[in-house]
Design an enzyme around this catalytic site. Structure first.
Site, PDB file in Angstrom:
ATOM      1  N   THR A  44       0.859  -1.189   0.000  1.00 35.05           N
ATOM      2  CA  THR A  44       0.000   0.000   0.000  1.00 35.05           C
ATOM      3  C   THR A  44       0.899   1.244   0.000  1.00 35.05           C
ATOM      4  O   THR A  44       1.958   1.251   0.619  1.00 35.05           O
ATOM      5  CB  THR A  44      -0.958   0.021   1.211  1.00 35.05           C
ATOM      6  OG1 THR A  44      -0.201   0.192   2.415  1.00 35.05           O
ATOM      7  CG2 THR A  44      -1.785  -1.250   1.296  1.00 35.05           C
ATOM      8  N   GLY A  45       0.440   2.279  -0.716  1.00 33.45           N
ATOM      9  CA  GLY A  45       1.241   3.502  -0.799  1.00 33.45           C
ATOM     10  C   GLY A  45       2.559   3.264  -1.504  1.00 33.45           C
ATOM     11  O   GLY A  45       3.595   3.796  -1.104  1.00 33.45           O
ATOM     12  N   ASN A  47       3.509   4.336  -4.362  1.00 37.41           N
ATOM     13  CA  ASN A  47       3.865   5.303  -5.403  1.00 37.41           C
ATOM     14  C   ASN A  47       5.016   6.230  -5.041  1.00 37.41           C
ATOM     15  O   ASN A  47       5.572   6.903  -5.904  1.00 37.41           O
ATOM     16  CB  ASN A  47       2.640   6.140  -5.820  1.00 37.41           C
ATOM     17  CG  ASN A  47       2.016   6.873  -4.672  1.00 37.41           C
ATOM     18  OD1 ASN A  47       1.339   6.270  -3.836  1.00 37.41           O
ATOM     19  ND2 ASN A  47       2.237   8.174  -4.584  1.00 37.41           N
ATOM     20  N   GLY A  49       8.208   7.356  -1.676  1.00 34.25           N
ATOM     21  CA  GLY A  49       8.786   7.137  -0.353  1.00 34.25           C
ATOM     22  C   GLY A  49       9.182   5.684  -0.098  1.00 34.25           C
ATOM     23  O   GLY A  49       9.667   4.972  -0.983  1.00 34.25           O
ATOM     24  N   TYR A 203      -1.247  10.647  15.263  1.00 37.95           N
ATOM     25  CA  TYR A 203      -0.289   9.801  14.526  1.00 37.95           C
ATOM     26  C   TYR A 203       0.340   8.781  15.481  1.00 37.95           C
ATOM     27  O   TYR A 203       0.424   7.588  15.177  1.00 37.95           O
ATOM     28  CB  TYR A 203       0.796  10.688  13.896  1.00 37.95           C
ATOM     29  CG  TYR A 203       1.834   9.910  13.123  1.00 37.95           C
ATOM     30  CD1 TYR A 203       1.556   9.406  11.855  1.00 37.95           C
ATOM     31  CD2 TYR A 203       3.101   9.680  13.663  1.00 37.95           C
ATOM     32  CE1 TYR A 203       2.518   8.687  11.140  1.00 37.95           C
ATOM     33  CE2 TYR A 203       4.062   8.967  12.947  1.00 37.95           C
ATOM     34  CZ  TYR A 203       3.764   8.480  11.693  1.00 37.95           C
ATOM     35  OH  TYR A 203       4.716   7.764  10.992  1.00 37.95           O
TER      36      TYR A 203
HETATM   37  P1  NAP Z   1       5.193   9.204   2.011  1.00 34.76           P
HETATM   38  O1  NAP Z   1       6.310   9.294   1.062  1.00 34.76           O
HETATM   39  O2  NAP Z   1       4.401  10.429   2.297  1.00 34.76           O
HETATM   40  O3  NAP Z   1       4.251   8.003   1.577  1.00 34.76           O
HETATM   41  C1  NAP Z   1       3.001   7.799   2.132  1.00 34.76           C
HETATM   42  C2  NAP Z   1       2.209   6.922   1.172  1.00 34.76           C
HETATM   43  O4  NAP Z   1       0.928   6.671   1.755  1.00 34.76           O
HETATM   44  C3  NAP Z   1       1.957   7.620  -0.163  1.00 34.76           C
HETATM   45  O5  NAP Z   1       2.044   6.689  -1.210  1.00 34.76           O
HETATM   46  C4  NAP Z   1       0.537   8.111  -0.009  1.00 34.76           C
HETATM   47  O6  NAP Z   1      -0.168   8.298  -1.233  1.00 34.76           O
HETATM   48  C5  NAP Z   1      -0.041   6.936   0.751  1.00 34.76           C
HETATM   49  N1  NAP Z   1      -1.354   7.258   1.300  1.00 34.76           N
HETATM   50  C6  NAP Z   1      -1.708   8.286   2.086  1.00 34.76           C
HETATM   51  N2  NAP Z   1      -3.032   8.276   2.319  1.00 34.76           N
HETATM   52  C7  NAP Z   1      -3.533   7.183   1.657  1.00 34.76           C
HETATM   53  C8  NAP Z   1      -4.819   6.642   1.473  1.00 34.76           C
HETATM   54  N3  NAP Z   1      -5.907   7.224   2.020  1.00 34.76           N
HETATM   55  N4  NAP Z   1      -4.972   5.523   0.740  1.00 34.76           N
HETATM   56  C9  NAP Z   1      -3.895   4.930   0.162  1.00 34.76           C
HETATM   57  N5  NAP Z   1      -2.653   5.423   0.268  1.00 34.76           N
HETATM   58  C10 NAP Z   1      -2.473   6.531   1.002  1.00 34.76           C
HETATM   59  O7  NAP Z   1       5.728   8.728   3.460  1.00 34.76           O
HETATM   60  P2  NAP Z   1       6.601   7.465   3.917  1.00 34.76           P
HETATM   61  O8  NAP Z   1       7.579   7.975   4.889  1.00 34.76           O
HETATM   62  O9  NAP Z   1       7.086   6.692   2.759  1.00 34.76           O
HETATM   63  O10 NAP Z   1       5.500   6.667   4.736  1.00 34.76           O
HETATM   64  C11 NAP Z   1       5.363   5.271   4.649  1.00 34.76           C
HETATM   65  C12 NAP Z   1       5.072   4.734   6.041  1.00 34.76           C
HETATM   66  O11 NAP Z   1       6.224   4.913   6.866  1.00 34.76           O
HETATM   67  C13 NAP Z   1       3.920   5.421   6.775  1.00 34.76           C
HETATM   68  O12 NAP Z   1       3.094   4.441   7.375  1.00 34.76           O
HETATM   69  C14 NAP Z   1       4.615   6.228   7.857  1.00 34.76           C
HETATM   70  O13 NAP Z   1       3.815   6.398   9.004  1.00 34.76           O
HETATM   71  C15 NAP Z   1       5.827   5.364   8.141  1.00 34.76           C
HETATM   72  N6  NAP Z   1       6.943   6.079   8.776  1.00 34.76           N
HETATM   73  C16 NAP Z   1       7.670   6.990   8.110  1.00 34.76           C
HETATM   74  C17 NAP Z   1       8.723   7.637   8.755  1.00 34.76           C
HETATM   75  C18 NAP Z   1       9.588   8.641   8.064  1.00 34.76           C
HETATM   76  O14 NAP Z   1      10.517   9.166   8.709  1.00 34.76           O
HETATM   77  N7  NAP Z   1       9.351   8.950   6.803  1.00 34.76           N
HETATM   78  C19 NAP Z   1       9.027   7.343  10.101  1.00 34.76           C
HETATM   79  C20 NAP Z   1       8.251   6.395  10.754  1.00 34.76           C
HETATM   80  C21 NAP Z   1       7.225   5.752  10.085  1.00 34.76           C
HETATM   81  P3  NAP Z   1      -0.195   9.759  -1.973  1.00 34.76           P
HETATM   82  O15 NAP Z   1       1.092   9.892  -2.711  1.00 34.76           O
HETATM   83  O16 NAP Z   1      -1.383   9.683  -2.851  1.00 34.76           O
HETATM   84  O17 NAP Z   1      -0.319  10.786  -0.884  1.00 34.76           O
END
Ligand code: NAP
Length: 319
Positions: A44-45, A47, A49, A203
């Site tokens: 999931t997600g 696309n 990150g 969160y």
């Molecule tokens: P990201 O680049 O913002 O990616 C988030 C992804 O979630 C995007 O593909 C986004 O799609 C998708 N998304 C958001 N709302 C959605 C929905 N309603 N239905 C389906 N997809 C949805 O951030 P990331 O850091 O890669 O996050 C991935 C995971 O890692 C998350 O669960 C986050 O909590 C966790 N995390 C991240 C960090 C960090 O430092 N980055 C730290 C701890 C945990 P769109 O492109 O359409 O918005």
């Protein structure tokens, strides 16, 4: 005065460099060269990150990868980029909006109809800076996207995951779970006003829910050959962090790139849990940097995990 400012800048720069070097040296890397030819993975997600880097890794290993994304434009662009970067053409986009229970049900129905197996499910998508908004299902937008949607999705795909065993479910949580609270009369910010609502607290709560869901799910999956684990990816330079506009967390956006992980580094623990032979049969655990970590506080409470499961079942209409 100029001397003092120069010293302060030097100290800050040195700290950033030390922190960056520390992050690079301690980043866990998945060393497994296991291929995934003949395997099916849903992310999931996918696309951008961490999700994008995860899909790309699975594609390089030869898997059929399904990018489950809410935006068709972003999802198909990511699919095309992964195909051209890896040479694996068995990469697919399917629409999934986790903030809509109808969308989750439609996605799961489609998968069950079209796929014979699922070997890996990665519940990766998530949101951070979200206002106190309710979804069409009456749930809190952030709670539904980060917990209730993935909870329903996982449950609907369980029969296929079980018939594909050995299979793995990986839940992307965060170290933020440590500050999470589980209040059953406030799961959807029912008690919050405009003044008291805090997106960061929500969160943290939802990331605690991810850990608790993993614990209860692992218990329910005992003996099925399906394992599930949760993880913290670390601090990763992705939009969820870099686009923050409010409060203290704005500092993430300003200094995030200085000492954060790359997308590839951020995906390593997810990939490790999805493919590594080292974690075969391991279930209900929490990892970061490709190492198991002990859980703190309420995240250890198995009764709370079961109660959250029961309440979640009711709220998503499984009961
Ligand atoms: P990201 O680049 O913002 O990616 C988030 C992804 O979630 C995007 O593909 C986004 O799609 C998708 N998304 C958001 N709302 C959605 C929905 N309603 N239905 C389906 N997809 C949805 O951030 P990331 O850091 O890669 O996050 C991935 C995971 O890692 C998350 O669960 C986050 O909590 C966790 N995390 C991240 C960090 C960090 O430092 N980055 C730290 C701890 C945990 P769109 O492109 O359409 O918005």
């Amino acid at each position: 005065m100029i001397f003092i400012v120069s010293v302060i800048i030097l100290i800050i720069t040195t700290l950033c460099v030390v922190l960056k070097v520390y992050c690079k040296l301690t980043t866990g890397i998945c060393r497994s060269s296991r291929h995934l030819v003949g395997k099916v993975a849903i992310v999931t997600g996918g696309n951008k990150g961490i999700g994008y880097a995860t899909c790309k890794d699975f594609a390089e290993r030869g898997a059929k990868v399904i990018l489950a994304c809410r935006s068709e434009r972003l999802g198909t662009a990511a699919r095309d980029a992964i195909i051209s970067e890896t040479g694996n053409s068995n990469i697919h986009f399917k629409k999934l909006d986790l903030s809509s229970l109808a969308s989750v049900r439609a996605f799961a129905e489609d998968i069950i109809k079209t796929e014979k197996q699922i070997d890996i499910l990665v519940n990766n998508a998530g949101v951070f800076e979200v206002e106190n908004e309710k979804t069409e299902d009456g749930l809190l937008l952030a709670a539904q996207t980060n917990h209730f949607g993935p909870f329903l999705l996982t449950n609907l795909l369980l029969p296929l995951l079980k018939s594909s065993a050995p299979s793995r479910i990986v839940n992307v949580s965060s170290e933020a779970y440590r500050f999470g609270k589980l209040e059953f009369d406030n799961l959807n910010a029912e008690k919050e006003t405009e003044e008291t609502y805090s997106f960061s607290q929500v969160y943290q709560n939802t990331k605690l829910f991810n850990v608790l869901m993993t614990i209860e799910l692992a218990k329910r999956l005992e003996g099925t050959g399906v394992t599930t684990n949760s993880l913290s990816p670390g601090f990763v330079a992705t939009d969820i962090i870099l686009n923050v506009k409010k409060g203290f967390f704005r500092l993430f956006a300003l200094f995030g790139n200085a000492f954060s992980k790359t997308w590839w580094e951020g995906a390593q623990t997810t990939v490790y849990l999805a493919v590594s032979p080292e974690v075969e049969g391991v279930s209900g655990k929490y990892f970061s940097d490709c190492h198991e970590q002990s859980l703190r506080g309420v995240a250890n409470d198995k009764d709370l995990a079961r109660k959250l499961w029961d309440v979640s079942e009711k709220l998503v209409g499984l009961k």
